[in-house]
Design a protein around this motif. Structure first.
Motif, PDB file in Angstrom:
ATOM      1  N   TYR A   5       0.818  -1.195   5.884  1.00  0.00           N
ATOM      2  CA  TYR A   5      -0.030  -0.023   6.113  1.00  0.00           C
ATOM      3  C   TYR A   5      -1.159   0.025   5.076  1.00  0.00           C
ATOM      4  N   THR A   6      -0.806  -0.186   3.820  1.00  0.00           N
ATOM      5  CA  THR A   6      -1.802  -0.134   2.743  1.00  0.00           C
ATOM      6  C   THR A   6      -2.875  -1.197   2.926  1.00  0.00           C
TER       7      THR A   6
ATOM      8  N   ASN B  81      -3.980  -2.403   5.656  1.00  0.00           N
ATOM      9  CA  ASN B  81      -4.832  -2.100   6.799  1.00  0.00           C
ATOM     10  C   ASN B  81      -5.619  -0.800   6.659  1.00  0.00           C
ATOM     11  N   TYR B  82      -5.119   0.143   5.873  1.00  0.00           N
ATOM     12  CA  TYR B  82      -5.742   1.470   5.806  1.00  0.00           C
ATOM     13  C   TYR B  82      -6.082   1.898   4.376  1.00  0.00           C
ATOM     14  N   TYR B  83      -6.283   0.930   3.477  1.00  0.00           N
ATOM     15  CA  TYR B  83      -6.543   1.268   2.069  1.00  0.00           C
ATOM     16  C   TYR B  83      -7.795   2.125   1.904  1.00  0.00           C
ATOM     17  N   GLU B  84      -8.831   1.870   2.714  1.00  0.00           N
ATOM     18  CA  GLU B  84     -10.077   2.636   2.580  1.00  0.00           C
ATOM     19  C   GLU B  84      -9.870   4.111   2.920  1.00  0.00           C
ATOM     20  N   ASP B  85      -8.982   4.396   3.860  1.00  0.00           N
ATOM     21  CA  ASP B  85      -8.699   5.784   4.233  1.00  0.00           C
ATOM     22  C   ASP B  85      -8.087   6.575   3.080  1.00  0.00           C
ATOM     23  N   HIS B  86      -7.534   5.858   2.104  1.00  0.00           N
ATOM     24  CA  HIS B  86      -6.871   6.501   0.968  1.00  0.00           C
ATOM     25  C   HIS B  86      -7.620   6.253  -0.351  1.00  0.00           C
ATOM     26  N   PHE B  87      -8.882   5.801  -0.212  1.00  0.00           N
ATOM     27  CA  PHE B  87      -9.772   5.584  -1.363  1.00  0.00           C
ATOM     28  C   PHE B  87      -9.191   4.586  -2.364  1.00  0.00           C
TER      29      PHE B  87
END
Length: 195
Positions: free
Chosen positions: A93-94, A96-102
């Motif tokens: 998850y991290t 693939n979606y690291y940008e969503d969590h800055f």
């Protein structure tokens, strides 16, 4: 594991441990995971079996009354595996979606571009490092499978050595000098390197 690595074609001996080679180990791990998926037809069960072995997963399935869902057999699995699968899901998850969590990407410490050269006689990483003026730490980092810094090439079996791409031409041009450089220091002519 030693036996799994050998089963999937990795070289493991006193000089070479391809379980430490990111490319060779990834290919073996992917093959192992694909085989486990073909057994369980479920990626979470395949990941659990990758971590603790198919025998433990089969035992957990039996103890749960035949359930074939990771979350339903969760408490029948070894403690490490109960943490491994959720951690794997979180890491995926991290990624693939690291940008969503800055979360920012870290700059790589190793060269982005390397090339692979096959060697058919023994060579010590320090020979390569000193002739080509490459930091020995960098060569060790990009060739972690060589446990004693020795690439045990023979005329019958070549071994790959990774070098920074900008050094490929120099390696080709200076190959004879590399093998001859301090060869009596790194290799006793009376002893043969085991392959």
């Amino acid at each position: 594991m030693y036996s799994t690595g050998k089963h999937y074609g990795l070289t493991i001996n006193s000089l070479v441990d391809e379980r430490r080679d990111p490319i060779a180990a990834t290919h073996a791990a992917a093959s192992f995971l694909a085989d486990l998926y073909n057994i369980y037809h479920d990626w979470t069960l395949a990941l659990a079996a990758y971590n603790c072995g198919p025998g433990n997963v089969n035992k957990a399935i039996r103890r749960s009354g035949g359930r074939r869902n990771f979350w339903e057999i969760y408490y029948y699995l070894p403690r490490e595996t109960r943490g491994y699968v959720p951690a794997f899901i979180a890491a995926t998850y991290t990624m693939n979606y690291y940008e969503d969590h800055f979360i920012a990407k870290a700059a790589p410490s190793m060269p982005r571009a390397t090339d692979t050269m096959m060697v058919y006689e023994p060579v010590h990483l320090k020979q390569v490092a000193e002739v080509l003026d490459i930091p020995i730490g960098l060569l060790r980092d990009i060739n972690p499978q060589y446990l004693q810094d020795i690439v045990p090439g023979t005329s019958k079996h070549g071994y790959a050595i990774k070098i920074p791409q900008e050094q490929v031409a120099a390696f080709v041009d200076l190959q004879d000098s590399i093998f001859a450089y301090k060869d009596s220091v790194y290799f006793d002519p009376g002893k043969k390197v085991a392959s």
